[in-house]
Design an enzyme around this catalytic site. Structure first.
Site, PDB file in Angstrom:
ATOM      1  N   PHE A  19       0.820  -1.215   0.000  1.00 24.90           N
ATOM      2  CA  PHE A  19       0.000   0.000   0.000  1.00 24.90           C
ATOM      3  C   PHE A  19       0.859   1.273   0.000  1.00 24.90           C
ATOM      4  CE2 PHE A  19      -2.392   2.715   3.321  1.00 24.90           C
ATOM      5  CZ  PHE A  19      -2.870   3.587   2.354  1.00 24.90           C
ATOM      6  N   ASN A  39       8.369  -9.609  -1.314  1.00 25.84           N
ATOM      7  CA  ASN A  39       8.161 -11.035  -1.605  1.00 25.84           C
ATOM      8  C   ASN A  39       6.789 -11.286  -2.226  1.00 25.84           C
ATOM      9  OD1 ASN A  39       6.387 -10.796   0.491  1.00 25.84           O
ATOM     10  ND2 ASN A  39       7.372 -12.316   1.823  1.00 25.84           N
ATOM     11  N   TYR A 145       2.883  -6.096  17.597  1.00 27.14           N
ATOM     12  CA  TYR A 145       3.175  -5.214  16.458  1.00 27.14           C
ATOM     13  C   TYR A 145       3.705  -3.860  16.944  1.00 27.14           C
ATOM     14  CZ  TYR A 145       2.133  -2.008  12.590  1.00 27.14           C
ATOM     15  OH  TYR A 145       2.219  -1.040  11.621  1.00 27.14           O
ATOM     16  N   GLY A 273     -10.484  -3.576  23.416  1.00 24.76           N
ATOM     17  CA  GLY A 273      -9.225  -2.830  23.572  1.00 24.76           C
ATOM     18  C   GLY A 273      -9.075  -1.646  22.633  1.00 24.76           C
TER      19      GLY A 273
HETATM   20  C1  UD1 Z   1      -4.570   1.765  13.193  1.00 27.52           C
HETATM   21  C2  UD1 Z   1      -3.692   0.904  12.352  1.00 27.52           C
HETATM   22  C3  UD1 Z   1      -2.849   0.052  13.210  1.00 27.52           C
HETATM   23  C4  UD1 Z   1      -2.085   0.893  14.203  1.00 27.52           C
HETATM   24  C5  UD1 Z   1      -2.997   1.839  14.951  1.00 27.52           C
HETATM   25  C6  UD1 Z   1      -2.135   2.829  15.697  1.00 27.52           C
HETATM   26  C7  UD1 Z   1      -4.895   0.561  10.278  1.00 27.52           C
HETATM   27  C8  UD1 Z   1      -5.686  -0.387   9.458  1.00 27.52           C
HETATM   28  N1  UD1 Z   1      -4.508   0.103  11.479  1.00 27.52           N
HETATM   29  O1  UD1 Z   1      -5.461   0.943  13.936  1.00 27.52           O
HETATM   30  O2  UD1 Z   1      -1.908  -0.638  12.437  1.00 27.52           O
HETATM   31  O3  UD1 Z   1      -1.515   0.044  15.145  1.00 27.52           O
HETATM   32  O4  UD1 Z   1      -3.793   2.561  14.043  1.00 27.52           O
HETATM   33  O5  UD1 Z   1      -2.872   3.590  16.571  1.00 27.52           O
HETATM   34  O6  UD1 Z   1      -4.592   1.651   9.871  1.00 27.52           O
HETATM   35  N2  UD1 Z   1     -14.044   0.516  12.869  1.00 27.52           N
HETATM   36  C9  UD1 Z   1     -15.412   0.515  12.705  1.00 27.52           C
HETATM   37  N3  UD1 Z   1     -15.941  -0.298  11.754  1.00 27.52           N
HETATM   38  C10 UD1 Z   1     -15.187  -1.110  10.945  1.00 27.52           C
HETATM   39  C11 UD1 Z   1     -13.779  -1.090  11.113  1.00 27.52           C
HETATM   40  C12 UD1 Z   1     -13.240  -0.254  12.080  1.00 27.52           C
HETATM   41  O7  UD1 Z   1     -16.128   1.220  13.402  1.00 27.52           O
HETATM   42  O8  UD1 Z   1     -15.760  -1.816  10.097  1.00 27.52           O
HETATM   43  C13 UD1 Z   1     -13.467   1.389  13.909  1.00 27.52           C
HETATM   44  C14 UD1 Z   1     -12.544   0.640  14.855  1.00 27.52           C
HETATM   45  O9  UD1 Z   1     -13.261   0.038  15.917  1.00 27.52           O
HETATM   46  C15 UD1 Z   1     -11.651   1.781  15.346  1.00 27.52           C
HETATM   47  C16 UD1 Z   1     -11.582   2.725  14.133  1.00 27.52           C
HETATM   48  O10 UD1 Z   1     -12.655   2.367  13.274  1.00 27.52           O
HETATM   49  O11 UD1 Z   1     -12.250   2.458  16.417  1.00 27.52           O
HETATM   50  C17 UD1 Z   1     -10.290   2.644  13.359  1.00 27.52           C
HETATM   51  O12 UD1 Z   1     -10.022   1.279  13.064  1.00 27.52           O
HETATM   52  P1  UD1 Z   1      -8.853   0.827  12.074  1.00 27.52           P
HETATM   53  O13 UD1 Z   1      -8.996   1.489  10.764  1.00 27.52           O
HETATM   54  O14 UD1 Z   1      -8.784  -0.641  12.100  1.00 27.52           O
HETATM   55  O15 UD1 Z   1      -7.522   1.472  12.695  1.00 27.52           O
HETATM   56  P2  UD1 Z   1      -6.936   1.463  14.198  1.00 27.52           P
HETATM   57  O16 UD1 Z   1      -7.610   0.482  15.064  1.00 27.52           O
HETATM   58  O17 UD1 Z   1      -6.899   2.887  14.641  1.00 27.52           O
END
Ligand code: UD1
Length: 310
Positions: A19, A39, A145, A273
């Site tokens: 990405f 890879n 991670y 969490g």
């Molecule tokens: C992101 C990073 C992660 C990093 C972290 C650092 C990504 C994908 N992950 O995690 O590598 O360790 O920041 O702080 O960028 N959500 C919804 N609906 C969904 C999916 C997600 O409501 O279908 C919410 C999640 O519960 C969360 C928020 O959106 O509250 C962001 O989620 P996500 O994009 O997975 O990123 P992070 O958890 O912040």
């Protein structure tokens, strides 16, 4: 920006089929010779620009990795096991991808003088004690991670202090943009975008009041170029976000409106969490690197939603 880039003849992008790495490689080929080291386990050859050379190898093929680093003026180290969930599930394999090869890169740079720009993460901070989060915020990673990223982030500083390696760590907040992969590492923006496109429910986890600092990958590319060319970057680490945040509910509503979808917004169980609030203090990157994100969330989302090659 292109002025500073004139000092770079050869750039190596590990994870250059993924990405962030492929977006970076695509920009860099306009200025210098680019080698992509990947890879192709999660990245795709199609994402690698035609002008770039590909070394198709694992990070643990140390001889190949070392040679590639030594042949470059700058290595942008983006290859990683990028799933937080997977690191919790299988910490030893995550460790072996994210730690030892990063150390090998720094070790190679020690003798070749190659600059190292390392993709660190806001994950190193864990649950924030305050926002906006500056670089001195306590580091309490809540996943393998996050700990792996923190360790390499610290190694970068140590290699600078001990051996004068020109190492820089960029601590990314929530990155989005074209080519973000699906699966369990897919960021919420690409998930909501796909749900809106297919007419499925847009699934907010929890009450949607949690906040994030979302940064478009084009701004991440600019931060990498500054880190590669600025004297002030060496031996330092920088938060890279926009400095603003929005709630997940606002995000869902914005995507729903922008795509004119029939999708409904629904609430599902909160993620265990989950971090409540996240926002970067980017004063240091602004002042020391001249970093200025160009895409505020609304503008960046418009750009992303209209970009075809997603
Ligand atoms: C992101 C990073 C992660 C990093 C972290 C650092 C990504 C994908 N992950 O995690 O590598 O360790 O920041 O702080 O960028 N959500 C919804 N609906 C969904 C999916 C997600 O409501 O279908 C919410 C999640 O519960 C969360 C928020 O959106 O509250 C962001 O989620 P996500 O994009 O997975 O990123 P992070 O958890 O912040």
């Amino acid at each position: 920006m292109s002025d500073g880039l004139q000092s770079i003849d050869n750039a190596l992008v590990t994870g250059g089929a993924g990405f962030i790495g492929s977006n970076l490689a695509e920009y860099l080929v306009n200025f210098c010779t680019v080698t992509v080291y990947d890879n192709l386990s999660s990245g795709t050859r199609d994402h690698v620009p035609d002008e770039a050379k590909i070394v198709e190898a694992d990070l643990n093929q140390t001889d190949q990795l070392t040679t590639a680093v030594k042949n470059a003026d700058v290595v942008f180290h983006h290859a990683a096991q990028v799933s937080v969930a997977q690191s919790v599930e299988a910490p030893t394999s995550s460790h072996s991808v994210n730690l030892d090869p990063s150390l090998e890169i720094l070790e190679a740079a020690r003798s070749s003088g190659t600059r190292v720009v390392f993709a660190s993460s806001a994950a190193i901070y864990g649950h924030p004690e305050y926002t906006p989060i500056d670089e001195t915020h306590p580091k309490q990673p809540s996943s393998p991670y996050g700990l792996e990223k923190l360790t390499v982030d610290h190694y970068c500083k140590l290699y600078h202090d001990l051996y004068d390696v020109e190492a820089v760590a960029l601590r990314y907040f929530n990155v989005y943009g074209p080519r973000q992969q699906g699966g369990d590492y897919s960021g919420v923006i690409s998930i909501f975008r796909d749900q809106a496109r297919t007419g499925d429910d847009i699934t907010i986890e929890g009450d949607g009041e949690q906040t994030r600092d979302f940064i478009h990958v084009d701004d991440i590319v600019q931060a990498n170029l500054l880190a590669a060319t600025s004297d002030a970057a060496v031996g330092e680490s920088f938060n890279i976000g926009t400095g603003d945040s929005i709630t997940i509910r606002e995000l869902a509503e914005t995507i729903q409106a922008a795509t004119e979808t029939d999708s409904n917004i629904v609430h599902v169980d909160p993620r265990e969490g989950d971090i409540e609030e996240s926002r970067a203090d980017i004063t240091k990157a602004r002042e020391d690197l001249g970093f200025e994100p160009e895409h505020a969330i609304q503008d960046g989302l418009d750009r992303y939603l209209s970009q075809e090659s997603n």
